[in-house]
Motif scaffolding. Structure first.
Motif, PDB file in Angstrom:
ATOM      1  N   VAL A 271      30.299  39.406  31.428  1.00  0.00           N
ATOM      2  CA  VAL A 271      31.674  39.403  30.915  1.00  0.00           C
ATOM      3  C   VAL A 271      32.553  40.244  31.829  1.00  0.00           C
ATOM      4  O   VAL A 271      32.064  41.085  32.574  1.00  0.00           O
ATOM      5  N   SER A 272      33.836  39.976  31.733  1.00  0.00           N
ATOM      6  CA  SER A 272      34.788  40.795  32.483  1.00  0.00           C
ATOM      7  C   SER A 272      35.959  41.155  31.577  1.00  0.00           C
ATOM      8  O   SER A 272      36.060  42.264  31.089  1.00  0.00           O
ATOM      9  N   CYS A 273      36.846  40.175  31.287  1.00  0.00           N
ATOM     10  CA  CYS A 273      38.058  40.513  30.524  1.00  0.00           C
ATOM     11  C   CYS A 273      37.806  40.699  29.029  1.00  0.00           C
ATOM     12  O   CYS A 273      38.489  41.449  28.372  1.00  0.00           O
ATOM     13  N   GLU A 274      36.817  39.972  28.509  1.00  0.00           N
ATOM     14  CA  GLU A 274      36.532  39.932  27.063  1.00  0.00           C
ATOM     15  C   GLU A 274      37.763  39.554  26.246  1.00  0.00           C
ATOM     16  O   GLU A 274      37.911  39.945  25.098  1.00  0.00           O
ATOM     17  N   GLY A 276      39.123  36.125  26.861  1.00  0.00           N
ATOM     18  CA  GLY A 276      39.300  34.683  27.031  1.00  0.00           C
ATOM     19  C   GLY A 276      40.217  34.277  28.164  1.00  0.00           C
ATOM     20  O   GLY A 276      40.787  33.191  28.146  1.00  0.00           O
ATOM     21  N   VAL A 277      40.341  35.145  29.160  1.00  0.00           N
ATOM     22  CA  VAL A 277      41.289  34.870  30.242  1.00  0.00           C
ATOM     23  C   VAL A 277      40.601  34.558  31.571  1.00  0.00           C
ATOM     24  O   VAL A 277      41.060  33.720  32.343  1.00  0.00           O
ATOM     25  N   CYS A 278      39.486  35.242  31.862  1.00  0.00           N
ATOM     26  CA  CYS A 278      38.987  35.226  33.244  1.00  0.00           C
ATOM     27  C   CYS A 278      37.946  34.142  33.524  1.00  0.00           C
ATOM     28  O   CYS A 278      37.743  33.766  34.675  1.00  0.00           O
ATOM     29  N   GLY A 279      37.245  33.668  32.512  1.00  0.00           N
ATOM     30  CA  GLY A 279      36.240  32.627  32.714  1.00  0.00           C
ATOM     31  C   GLY A 279      34.859  33.146  33.083  1.00  0.00           C
ATOM     32  O   GLY A 279      33.919  32.366  33.252  1.00  0.00           O
ATOM     33  N   THR A 280      34.690  34.454  33.214  1.00  0.00           N
ATOM     34  CA  THR A 280      33.398  35.010  33.643  1.00  0.00           C
ATOM     35  C   THR A 280      32.254  34.629  32.701  1.00  0.00           C
ATOM     36  O   THR A 280      31.138  34.392  33.137  1.00  0.00           O
ATOM     37  N   CYS A 281      32.532  34.567  31.411  1.00  0.00           N
ATOM     38  CA  CYS A 281      31.453  34.346  30.441  1.00  0.00           C
ATOM     39  C   CYS A 281      31.212  32.861  30.149  1.00  0.00           C
ATOM     40  O   CYS A 281      30.444  32.533  29.233  1.00  0.00           O
ATOM     41  N   CYS A 311      33.118  35.211  24.733  1.00  0.00           N
ATOM     42  CA  CYS A 311      33.706  36.531  24.457  1.00  0.00           C
ATOM     43  C   CYS A 311      34.754  36.438  23.354  1.00  0.00           C
ATOM     44  O   CYS A 311      35.123  37.454  22.770  1.00  0.00           O
TER      45      CYS A 311
HETATM   46 FE1  FES Z   1      36.692  36.786  30.458  1.00  0.00          FE
HETATM   47 FE2  FES Z   1      35.084  35.778  28.587  1.00  0.00          FE
HETATM   48  S1  FES Z   1      34.812  37.549  29.713  1.00  0.00           S
HETATM   49  S2  FES Z   1      36.794  34.851  29.465  1.00  0.00           S
END
Ligand code: FES
Length: 324
Positions: A271-274, A276-281, A311
């Motif tokens: 995860v990164s932003c947690e 729902g913005v970055c797409g990492t998860c 996230c």
């Molecule tokens: Fe960034 Fe889920 S951690 S969208």
């Protein structure tokens, strides 16, 4: 839309400035004095804010600079604390950790013309785009909408820039004739013109809706939200997720995110932003119906129901089978 690995950099706050009412600017330099990784217009960094919160901030200095990163942070007491921690907990000389730049909002640099729309603190990536387009000698117009002049960040920098004549300021509290007139700003889309918008949800959606009405091709409309979604709402209820590889069934309680429930059971999704913005998860969904809450996937991608952002997104069905 691939997951990105995070290599952490240690930076020092070389300068902290007041850019507007409630907006602080931070100039970050490498703590060891070295050059920072290069970035393109529209890029952001993950910042490990004081108090352990991870936040994304767009880089707003001219792309090409390697000696510093500039970010602007709006103090938002209603948020989950990241911006307040940055304002109150970070001073000049402090060190902190950041990711290398990532870019989910790239500029089409060879477009003959671009239209830039910034709402409030959404100006940060747009400012880097204006710097880049100006350096390339491209044609562009930059609409910058804010509540009032006092809340308009980077005004002096913009007025002193070589592209000052391409910037139109729009203030909610100003005269009618300077207000942002979207139908007129977005009329007659041309095939080679690209449109970029960053700002709060309402602003961004108004620009996108007007662009769609005016017949702009979707591929020419680029956008980035500057604030994420809240992970929880009162309507949330519990459901199960099934881990395809092991068959494990994990209960996601109403007050938990899927990522939290997985973690509590030893399954770790990056995860990164947690928010729902970055797409990492981003995770593949094999069965079940997703309740999408993110701002990352397009409406078409959400409707396909084969991937989600755990996230923040949840399930409409009793269970989701995940490709984990
Ligand atoms: Fe960034 Fe889920 S951690 S969208």
């Amino acid at each position: 839309m691939t997951n990105e690995t995070t290599s952490l950099l240690t930076v020092r706050v070389a300068r902290k400035t007041v850019e507007a009412e409630g907006i602080a600017g931070f100039e970050l330099v490498a703590a060891d004095g070295s050059e920072l990784p290069a970035f393109d217009a529209g890029a952001h960094i993950d910042v490990h804010a004081p108090g352990g919160l991870l936040r994304q901030y767009s880089l707003c200095n001219p792309p090409g600079e390697r000696h510093r990163y500039l970010i602007g942070v709006l103090r938002d007491p209603a948020s989950r604390g990241g911006s307040v921690a940055m304002h109150d907990g970070l001073k000049e000389g402090d060190t902190l950790q950041i990711s290398a730049p990532k870019n989910h909002f790239p500029l089409v640099e060879d477009a003959p013309r671009s239209l830039l729309f910034a709402g409030g603190i959404g100006v940060t990536p747009i400012l880097a785009m204006a710097e880049r387009l100006h350096a390339l000698g491209r044609d562009f117009t930059f609409h910058y909408a804010c509540r009032s002049p006092a809340r308009t960040a980077f005004t002096e920098r913009i007025r002193a820039s070589g592209f000052a004549d391409k910037v139109l300021f729009h203030h909610d509290d100003g005269a009618a004739e300077q207000k942002l007139d979207l139908p007129s700003a977005l009329k007659s889309p041309a095939a080679g013109t690209h449109l970029y918008v960053c700002g709060p949800k309402g602003f961004l959606e108004a620009v996108r809706a007007q662009a769609a009405d005016a017949g702009w091709p979707e591929a020419n409309v680029h956008y980035e939200y500057f604030a994420g979604v809240e992970a929880h709402s009162a309507a949330d209820r519990h459901f199960d997720v099934v881990i395809k590889s092991s068959g494990a069934v994990i209960r996601v309680e109403a007050a938990q995110t899927v990522v939290q429930a997985l973690e509590a059971n030893g399954v770790f999704v990056p995860v990164s932003c947690e928010q729902g913005v970055c797409g990492t998860c981003l995770t593949r969904v094999l069965e079940g119906e997703v309740e999408h809450k993110d701002l990352y996937l397009t409406p078409e991608e959400q409707a396909a129901n084969d991937q989600f952002l755990p996230c923040c997104s949840r399930a409409k069905s009793e269970r989701l089978v995940l490709d984990l």
